[in-house]
Design a protein around this motif. Structure first.
Motif, PDB file in Angstrom:
ATOM      1  N   THR A   1       0.861  -1.048   0.060  1.00 19.11           N
ATOM      2  CA  THR A   1       0.113  -0.100  -0.173  1.00 19.11           C
ATOM      3  C   THR A   1       0.862   1.372   0.030  1.00 19.11           C
ATOM      4  OG1 THR A   1      -0.265   0.127   2.251  1.00 19.11           O
ATOM      5  CG2 THR A   1      -1.848  -1.208   1.309  1.00 19.11           C
ATOM      6  N   GLU A   2       0.346   2.348  -0.267  1.00 14.03           N
ATOM      7  CA  GLU A   2       1.117   3.590  -0.183  1.00 14.03           C
ATOM      8  C   GLU A   2       1.535   3.985   1.257  1.00 14.03           C
ATOM      9  OE1 GLU A   2      -0.576   6.652  -2.432  1.00 14.03           O
ATOM     10  OE2 GLU A   2      -1.103   5.719  -4.155  1.00 14.03           O
ATOM     11  N   LYS A   3       0.548   3.826   2.130  1.00 14.08           N
ATOM     12  CA  LYS A   3       0.705   4.513   3.526  1.00 14.08           C
ATOM     13  C   LYS A   3       1.581   3.219   4.232  1.00 14.08           C
ATOM     14  CE  LYS A   3      -1.220   8.436   3.333  1.00 14.08           C
ATOM     15  NZ  LYS A   3      -0.987   9.774   3.926  1.00 14.08           N
TER      16      LYS A   3
ATOM     17  N   TYR B   1       3.039   2.840   8.162  1.00 18.90           N
ATOM     18  CA  TYR B   1       3.442   3.833   9.457  1.00 18.90           C
ATOM     19  C   TYR B   1       4.473   2.926  10.247  1.00 18.90           C
ATOM     20  CZ  TYR B   1      -1.130   5.435   8.044  1.00 18.90           C
ATOM     21  OH  TYR B   1      -2.040   5.957   7.369  1.00 18.90           O
TER      22      TYR B   1
ATOM     23  N   LEU C   1       4.931   8.560   9.379  1.00 21.11           N
ATOM     24  CA  LEU C   1       5.069   8.321   8.183  1.00 21.11           C
ATOM     25  C   LEU C   1       6.231   7.732   7.676  1.00 21.11           C
ATOM     26  CD1 LEU C   1       2.956  11.132   6.138  1.00 21.11           C
ATOM     27  CD2 LEU C   1       2.297   8.607   6.595  1.00 21.11           C
ATOM     28  N   LYS C   2       6.684   6.843   6.811  1.00 20.50           N
ATOM     29  CA  LYS C   2       7.662   6.322   6.447  1.00 20.50           C
ATOM     30  C   LYS C   2       8.631   7.623   6.264  1.00 20.50           C
ATOM     31  CE  LYS C   2      10.169   3.048   3.072  1.00 20.50           C
ATOM     32  NZ  LYS C   2       9.765   2.293   2.171  1.00 20.50           N
ATOM     33  N   SER C   3       8.233   8.663   5.469  1.00 14.05           N
ATOM     34  CA  SER C   3       8.866   9.724   5.084  1.00 14.05           C
ATOM     35  C   SER C   3       9.714  10.500   6.276  1.00 14.05           C
ATOM     36  CB  SER C   3       8.403  10.234   4.011  1.00 14.05           C
ATOM     37  OG  SER C   3       7.262  10.797   4.420  1.00 14.05           O
TER      38      SER C   3
ATOM     39  N   ASP D   1       0.392  -0.831   7.957  1.00  9.69           N
ATOM     40  CA  ASP D   1      -0.097  -0.134   6.996  1.00  9.69           C
ATOM     41  C   ASP D   1      -1.449   0.136   7.406  1.00  9.69           C
ATOM     42  OD1 ASP D   1      -1.093  -2.601   6.645  1.00  9.69           O
ATOM     43  OD2 ASP D   1      -1.007  -2.500   4.564  1.00  9.69           O
TER      44      ASP D   1
ATOM     45  N   ARG E   1      -3.910   2.008   9.810  1.00 15.28           N
ATOM     46  CA  ARG E   1      -3.777   3.145  10.763  1.00 15.28           C
ATOM     47  C   ARG E   1      -4.902   3.011  11.992  1.00 15.28           C
ATOM     48  NH1 ARG E   1      -5.813   8.317  11.860  1.00 15.28           N
ATOM     49  NH2 ARG E   1      -4.375  10.082  11.689  1.00 15.28           N
TER      50      ARG E   1
ATOM     51  N   CYS F   1       4.679  15.166  10.922  1.00 19.16           N
ATOM     52  CA  CYS F   1       4.267  14.451   9.731  1.00 19.16           C
ATOM     53  C   CYS F   1       2.781  14.328   9.626  1.00 19.16           C
ATOM     54  CB  CYS F   1       5.008  13.086   9.440  1.00 19.16           C
ATOM     55  SG  CYS F   1       4.658  11.752  10.774  1.00 19.16           S
TER      56      CYS F   1
ATOM     57  N   PRO G   1       0.304  11.768  10.164  1.00 22.63           N
ATOM     58  CA  PRO G   1      -0.277  10.835   9.417  1.00 22.63           C
ATOM     59  C   PRO G   1      -1.588  10.302   9.352  1.00 22.63           C
ATOM     60  CG  PRO G   1       1.059   9.835  11.248  1.00 22.63           C
ATOM     61  CD  PRO G   1       1.274  11.544  11.232  1.00 22.63           C
TER      62      PRO G   1
END
Length: 114
Positions: free
Chosen positions: A63-65, A67, A78-80, A96, A98, A112, A114
């Motif tokens: 998935t995109e998100k 955590y 977030l990963k970033s 992933d 939330r 961030c 999230p």
């Protein structure tokens, strides 16, 4: 004035005589300082913090998100997020989901969001 001269004389005499200590030249030539051994960590951590790659994402599907949750502080990122890289591996939980994190009492990072 006499007192200053006396102090100056004492200081100079101590300086010139070397405070009564002798350094033996033969000792400094024959004795070697012990070899210093530095043990580098086998993993990619410095003081318990990851410096390179993140650990494997066991609980994550594609998935995109993603955590990164801290089990100690009960915060998730977030990963970033820069804070996600500072989580010690022992306290790290990757997921992933939330809703699962919120239901377990984790709160989102203020940076961030999230």
């Amino acid at each position: 004035m006499k007192r200053c001269m006396l102090i100056l004389f004492v200081v100079l005499s101590v300086f010139l005589t070397g405070c009564g200590t002798k350094q033996d030249a033969t000792v400094s030539q024959t004795e070697k300082s012990p070899e210093v051994v530095i043990n580098m960590p086998t993993d990619d951590t410095v003081n318990g913090y990851r410096t390179k790659s993140k650990p494997s994402q066991k609980n994550v599907q594609s998935t995109e998100k993603v955590y990164y949750a801290n089990k100690n502080t009960k915060k998730f990122h977030l990963k970033s997020c820069p804070s996600s890289g500072k989580i010690k591996e022992d306290n790290l939980y990757i997921t992933d989901n939330r809703a699962e994190l919120v239901s377990e009492g984790y709160s989102p990072c203020a940076n961030c969001k999230p």
